[in-house]
Design an enzyme around this catalytic site. Sequence first.
Site, short mmCIF file in Angstrom:
data_model
loop_
_atom_site.label_atom_id
_atom_site.label_comp_id
_atom_site.label_asym_id
_atom_site.label_seq_id
_atom_site.Cartn_x
_atom_site.Cartn_y
_atom_site.Cartn_z
N GLU A 30 -11.07 -12.27 17.61
CA GLU A 30 -12.23 -12.89 17.26
C GLU A 30 -12.55 -14.28 18.18
O GLU A 30 -11.73 -14.78 18.80
CB GLU A 30 -12.12 -13.44 15.70
N ASN A 173 -19.21 -8.37 8.01
CA ASN A 173 -17.85 -8.66 7.79
C ASN A 173 -17.83 -9.82 6.75
O ASN A 173 -18.45 -10.74 6.42
CB ASN A 173 -17.40 -9.66 9.15
N GLU A 174 -17.02 -8.97 5.43
CA GLU A 174 -17.02 -9.79 4.32
C GLU A 174 -18.28 -10.44 3.83
O GLU A 174 -18.00 -11.96 3.28
CB GLU A 174 -15.83 -10.91 4.43
N TYR A 239 -4.82 -10.90 3.50
CA TYR A 239 -3.85 -11.94 4.06
C TYR A 239 -3.16 -12.42 2.62
O TYR A 239 -3.95 -12.74 1.89
CB TYR A 239 -4.54 -13.11 4.40
N GLU A 286 -8.63 -5.94 8.87
CA GLU A 286 -8.16 -7.20 8.91
C GLU A 286 -7.02 -7.42 8.15
O GLU A 286 -7.17 -7.24 6.90
CB GLU A 286 -8.96 -8.37 8.66
#
Length: 512
Positions: A30, A173-174, A239, A286
């Site tokens: 990124e 993305n998200e 995460y 991710e």
Amino acid sequence: MPAATAARIDIAAARPSVRYSRDVFGHFIEHFHRQVYGGIFEPGSPLADEQGFRLDVLEALRELRVPNVRWPGGCFVSAYHWLDGVGPNREPSYDKAWRVTDPNTFGTDEFIAWCRRLGAEPYICTNAGTGTAEEMADWLEYCNLPQGSRWADRRAANGHPDPHGVRFWSIGNENYGDWEIGAKSGPDWARLVTESAKMMRRTDPSVTLMTAALDDLDWTLPLLRSAGKYLDLVSIHGYWDRLDSVNEPSGYEEVMARTLEPERAIARMEAIIRASGQDVGIAFDEWNLRGWHHPWEPGAASIAARDLNDDESTYTMADAVFSASFLNACLRHASSVRMANIAPTVNTRGPLFVHPEGVVRRTTFHVLAMYANLLADEVLDTAVWSAPLLAAGNEVPVVDAVATVDSATRAVTVALVNKSPEQSIRCEIRIDGLLPAGRIPATLLAGDSPDAFNGVAAPDAVHPVEVPLGEDGTVELPPHSVALCRLEASLPAAPAGTGWRHPGLAGGWQRG
Ligand code: AHR
């Protein structure tokens, strides 16, 4: 006194094995901190070539046989306009996600050239925050169409007459998160993805197309019912030791307590996909044990605090054991998980730390190298029994395992993880209930303590070693370790010819 048998791996030799996608060993870069600028791309560095690519970084990453790299974000992409990063006379632009100015000297053509040098497939994540369906499709046109269309001709004018042939594309993305620029409601997201996917399919129907999703029924079921017919995969992120605005990484035992969470997320997503009736897979595009440290407060101090991600001592055997458990979960679900991307590849929380004089292979680098190079190509139907480990008040299996078979030689390689911080664990590996005769050499990563790590001063403190780990179906796993074990005994040949096969719990009878 050898440890009592605390784990048993039962391989069902005659049951169909599943060819997993090597894209589960994927990566992510990124435009954040020093992942691109000062990471893979450092014009003027004595270690970089004329294109500005750090050659030592390329050399190290080639050891991982990287199958694909996702770029340019992540949050960054949700306000990124790809035209700013192509052609001559690039102008810097303010990155509203990470609140820094991006020079735009590393853009689409540079990313694709870097991937080709690495031998990895480029995977482009598009801007569904401030972007439009048309901007996404135009980016695809720029990359993949032959000359004769407006954006393909622009690519040629920029020095790239032949199509880049970018296979992997994602919409957004998200966009479900309020932290994301251009966050959307569920219904708005389903509509935008449907229209964007439709337009991208009309631009290049051959691509593998995915989109940001959640292992949450209310968000993803409407998305799949509306856009699923255009999609190949849906993306989830994870995460598990969240460090966004605090840089206080959890200790070894707290990490072990979380080792079952990735597989629970995969199972939830599989259930949602089944409920949708759509034939799509999962891209865990991710993932990392530890979230990135990036304080959200504005100001120079929060930018500088990103250097705290560089603290070498936070990448220990906890990260290695967790990462191996994560990859095992993806491999056990090989029929649905078709891609996974460690976030990120370089610097921040990545497996490779890059500094001006060289690189450091963190513990997680060695896990990725072992899995990418030593596992066989098909996952075997394997039952695992394990004694418990009590970790920070949670009980988890002390051993995690996945068995693979080489489709050509029928040789068996078993990936074993011992989560215990101090106990050696005796494991039996059985094939159809029998302990196979023969030696069991292994590639072992353990370190000298649960908190062992690699740093600039001691870059090889933790590294894989070749050891005779056992014989006749029994191995002794050292504490806090990851071991790739090779059985001398091979499986009998798979049933030849056509016929009917039942892949077990995952499906029904198939003709083939
Ligand atoms: O911390 C990095 C961010 O984590 C990525 O940009 C985003 O995709 C995820 O929320």
